[in-house]
Write a protein that holds these residues in place. Structure first.
Motif, PDB file in Angstrom:
ATOM      1  N   UNK A  22       5.607  -6.170  -0.755  1.00 30.73           N
ATOM      2  CA  UNK A  22       4.780  -7.068   0.047  1.00 30.73           C
ATOM      3  C   UNK A  22       3.826  -7.856  -0.830  1.00 30.73           C
ATOM      4  N   UNK A  23       3.268  -8.921  -0.221  1.00 26.26           N
ATOM      5  CA  UNK A  23       2.343  -9.779  -0.958  1.00 26.26           C
ATOM      6  C   UNK A  23       1.127  -8.995  -1.427  1.00 26.26           C
ATOM      7  N   UNK A  24       0.768  -7.946  -0.695  1.00 26.17           N
ATOM      8  CA  UNK A  24      -0.424  -7.185  -1.056  1.00 26.17           C
ATOM      9  C   UNK A  24      -0.147  -6.096  -2.091  1.00 26.17           C
ATOM     10  N   UNK A  25       1.130  -5.733  -2.276  1.00 27.94           N
ATOM     11  CA  UNK A  25       1.387  -4.632  -3.202  1.00 27.94           C
ATOM     12  C   UNK A  25       1.630  -5.127  -4.625  1.00 27.94           C
ATOM     13  N   UNK A  26       1.784  -6.442  -4.810  1.00 31.67           N
ATOM     14  CA  UNK A  26       1.959  -6.915  -6.181  1.00 31.67           C
ATOM     15  C   UNK A  26       0.610  -6.930  -6.891  1.00 31.67           C
ATOM     16  N   UNK A  54      -3.029 -10.603   5.470  1.00 29.17           N
ATOM     17  CA  UNK A  54      -2.373  -9.310   5.642  1.00 29.17           C
ATOM     18  C   UNK A  54      -3.243  -8.219   5.023  1.00 29.17           C
ATOM     19  N   UNK A  55      -3.237  -7.031   5.643  1.00 26.30           N
ATOM     20  CA  UNK A  55      -4.082  -5.961   5.105  1.00 26.30           C
ATOM     21  C   UNK A  55      -3.462  -5.256   3.908  1.00 26.30           C
ATOM     22  N   UNK A  56      -4.295  -4.523   3.212  1.00 23.55           N
ATOM     23  CA  UNK A  56      -3.847  -3.565   2.209  1.00 23.55           C
ATOM     24  C   UNK A  56      -2.926  -2.571   2.945  1.00 23.55           C
ATOM     25  N   UNK A  57      -1.724  -2.286   2.419  1.00 30.81           N
ATOM     26  CA  UNK A  57      -0.823  -1.354   3.126  1.00 30.81           C
ATOM     27  C   UNK A  57      -1.481   0.011   3.386  1.00 30.81           C
ATOM     28  N   UNK A  58      -2.300   0.483   2.460  1.00 25.92           N
ATOM     29  CA  UNK A  58      -3.012   1.745   2.647  1.00 25.92           C
ATOM     30  C   UNK A  58      -4.492   1.420   2.400  1.00 25.92           C
ATOM     31  N   UNK A  59      -5.214   0.956   3.428  1.00 21.54           N
ATOM     32  CA  UNK A  59      -6.577   0.455   3.214  1.00 21.54           C
ATOM     33  C   UNK A  59      -7.428   1.465   2.440  1.00 21.54           C
ATOM     34  N   UNK A  60      -7.995   0.957   1.321  1.00 23.26           N
ATOM     35  CA  UNK A  60      -8.651   1.836   0.357  1.00 23.26           C
ATOM     36  C   UNK A  60      -9.807   2.648   0.982  1.00 23.26           C
ATOM     37  N   UNK A  61     -10.653   1.978   1.761  1.00 17.45           N
ATOM     38  CA  UNK A  61     -11.817   2.660   2.334  1.00 17.45           C
ATOM     39  C   UNK A  61     -11.372   3.753   3.311  1.00 17.45           C
ATOM     40  N   UNK A  62     -10.302   3.476   4.060  1.00 20.50           N
ATOM     41  CA  UNK A  62      -9.809   4.470   5.012  1.00 20.50           C
ATOM     42  C   UNK A  62      -9.179   5.657   4.277  1.00 20.50           C
ATOM     43  N   UNK A  63      -8.408   5.342   3.256  1.00 17.69           N
ATOM     44  CA  UNK A  63      -7.809   6.403   2.440  1.00 17.69           C
ATOM     45  C   UNK A  63      -8.890   7.321   1.871  1.00 17.69           C
ATOM     46  N   UNK A  64      -9.954   6.709   1.348  1.00 19.94           N
ATOM     47  CA  UNK A  64     -11.043   7.497   0.766  1.00 19.94           C
ATOM     48  C   UNK A  64     -11.713   8.357   1.850  1.00 19.94           C
ATOM     49  N   UNK A  65     -11.921   7.763   3.032  1.00 17.09           N
ATOM     50  CA  UNK A  65     -12.581   8.506   4.113  1.00 17.09           C
ATOM     51  C   UNK A  65     -11.719   9.680   4.582  1.00 17.09           C
ATOM     52  N   UNK A  66     -10.404   9.454   4.674  1.00 13.88           N
ATOM     53  CA  UNK A  66      -9.512  10.532   5.122  1.00 13.88           C
ATOM     54  C   UNK A  66      -9.376  11.614   4.047  1.00 13.88           C
ATOM     55  N   UNK A 241       7.531   8.438   1.136  1.00 13.17           N
ATOM     56  CA  UNK A 241       7.249   8.142   2.549  1.00 13.17           C
ATOM     57  C   UNK A 241       6.575   6.777   2.688  1.00 13.17           C
ATOM     58  N   UNK A 242       5.644   6.468   1.785  1.00 19.58           N
ATOM     59  CA  UNK A 242       4.979   5.158   1.845  1.00 19.58           C
ATOM     60  C   UNK A 242       5.977   4.029   1.634  1.00 19.58           C
ATOM     61  N   UNK A 248       2.996  -3.448   6.545  1.00 18.47           N
ATOM     62  CA  UNK A 248       1.527  -3.382   6.667  1.00 18.47           C
ATOM     63  C   UNK A 248       1.194  -2.478   7.853  1.00 18.47           C
ATOM     64  N   UNK A 249       1.322  -1.172   7.694  1.00 20.51           N
ATOM     65  CA  UNK A 249       1.309  -0.293   8.869  1.00 20.51           C
ATOM     66  C   UNK A 249      -0.062  -0.104   9.521  1.00 20.51           C
TER      67      UNK A 249
END
Ligand SMILES: *Cc1c(COP(=O)(O)O)cnc(C)c1O
Length: 378
Positions: A22-26, A54-66, A241-242, A248-249
């Motif tokens: 995706x455009x965000x993963x490059x 488009x969002x980050x596929x694995x939004x960084x702030x959410x990943x950190x919070x989880x 899995x990712x 962009x889930x």
């Protein structure tokens, strides 16, 4: 068991699958982004212009919070649209249609079987045992036997279990993971873990790479409509899995709401709601057990109670007549007289009790009696 052995459980044709680029993963750097055909201007409804791109596929702030919430390394996380998506990803990434099986322990949450069906994976069923004291518990010896014999790539355990409410000890989970090492992934669905006395299986992940834990913000965190869930797995498996996920889930507004919903203040409020659910659960279970029309209340570690009735239809109808909708479990094998009641507010629980205490003693004809009477010609 090493990470390589875990990757051996992934479908052979997907082992080096790169997924959608995706455009965000490059990994490009720049100030003017003209690479994804996004609009250069925001929609007027998007006041802070957070949704133009488009969002980050694995939004960084959410990943950190989880990662902080579940006390796991971020690289173990696969964040997606509820744990339902994680279930589906696991089945698709590991099961070859018509060959690799999925093992479930009915009566249990229906999505494991739905995902297996969609993938064309054979379904193996090892029913829970109904223990008079403990409730509905897994038959671990039978699970290990059936998984080994039936070629199960995935074994789904639900702890605390929906609809039974029983939780599984870490010793039992570790023993099953060890027994199935190199053959199956053991997936522990912890959708209700926040309500349980037993600890999360995340602490076993380091020692057992073939273990996967599923968590969600849909239940205790009160964010079901945000659709945020996670699989927590071996880092290499999490990577697979990712790569199998949609591009962009995680929608930006959902990620933002989830991050806000995991702030220290929000987590304190969640802890208070959990404490209230647990005390209401104890109160409602005890009160229901005293009612004459109630056969059995299963001991629950979730935010619901599984209840067997003398006349489940009458109980269901009386509740519905009072505007209260509960889950009818009677289609489930071995739960022909059971309803599942979610713990509500104290007022809602009081209404449930008052409706059920007003039920007249059962006048239902025992099963078979009417037929016998008719057939006997008396
Ligand atoms: C509710 C529930 C889920 C669904 O969770 P989402 O994150 O909303 O998809 C998963 N597993 C079990 C056992 C549930 O009861």
């Amino acid at each position: 068991m090493s990470a390589d052995d875990v990757l051996a459980l992934v479908r052979e044709d997907l082992r080096d699958f790169a997924g959608y680029s995706s455009a965000r993963s490059s990994r490009l750097q720049g100030e003017v982004w003209l690479n994804a055909n996004e609009s250069a201007w925001a929609n007027p409804a998007d006041a802070d212009a957070t949704c133009r791109r488009y969002p980050d596929p694995q939004p960084e702030a959410l990943r950190a919070a989880l990662a902080d919430l579940y006390a796991v390394a971020p690289e173990r996380l696969v964040v997606g649209r509820g744990s339902d998506e994680a279930i589906d990803l696991l089945v698709r990434a590991t099961c070859e249609a018509g060959r690799d099986a999925v093992l479930v322990t009915p009566p249990v949450f229906g999505m494991y079987a739905v995902s297996a069906r969609l993938q064309g994976a054979p379904l193996l069923e090892v029913p829970l045992l109904d223990d008079p004291g403990q409730g509905l518990v897994p038959d671990f010896a039978a699970i290990a036997r059936a998984a080994g014999g039936g070629g199960a790539k995935l074994v789904f355990l639900c702890s605390p279990s929906n609809p039974g409410g029983q939780a599984i000890t870490l010793d039992d989970i570790a023993a099953l993971a060890r027994a199935l090492e190199g053959r199956s992934l053991v997936v522990v669905d912890e959708a209700y873990a926040e309500f349980s006395d037993l600890p999360s299986a995340t602490t076993l992940l380091q020692a057992h790479p073939n273990l996967v834990v599923l968590r969600t913000l849909s239940k205790a965190h009160a964010l079901a409509a945000a659709r945020i869930g996670a699989a927590i797995a071996d880092p290499a498996l999490a990577g697979v899995l990712r790569r199998c996920q949609a591009p962009y889930p995680v929608p930006t507004p959902c990620a933002a709401l989830a991050v806000a919903g995991l702030s220290p203040q929000a987590r304190a409020a969640t802890a208070a709601r959990i404490a209230q659910v647990r005390s209401e659960r104890a109160r409602l279970a005890a009160a229901l057990a005293r009612l004459s029309g109630v056969r059995r209340v299963y001991p629950s570690q979730g935010n619901f109670l599984l209840v067997r009735f003398e006349d489940a239809q009458a109980a269901f109808d009386a509740l519905l007549g009072a505007g209260i909708v509960v889950r009818d479990q009677r289609a489930a094998p071995a739960l022909g007289d059971a309803l599942r009641i979610t713990i509500g507010t104290p007022e809602q629980n009081a209404r449930v009790l008052s409706v059920l205490s007003a039920l007249r003693p059962s006048t239902a004809v025992p099963p078979g009696m009417s037929d016998a009477a008719g057939g006997g010609g008396r």
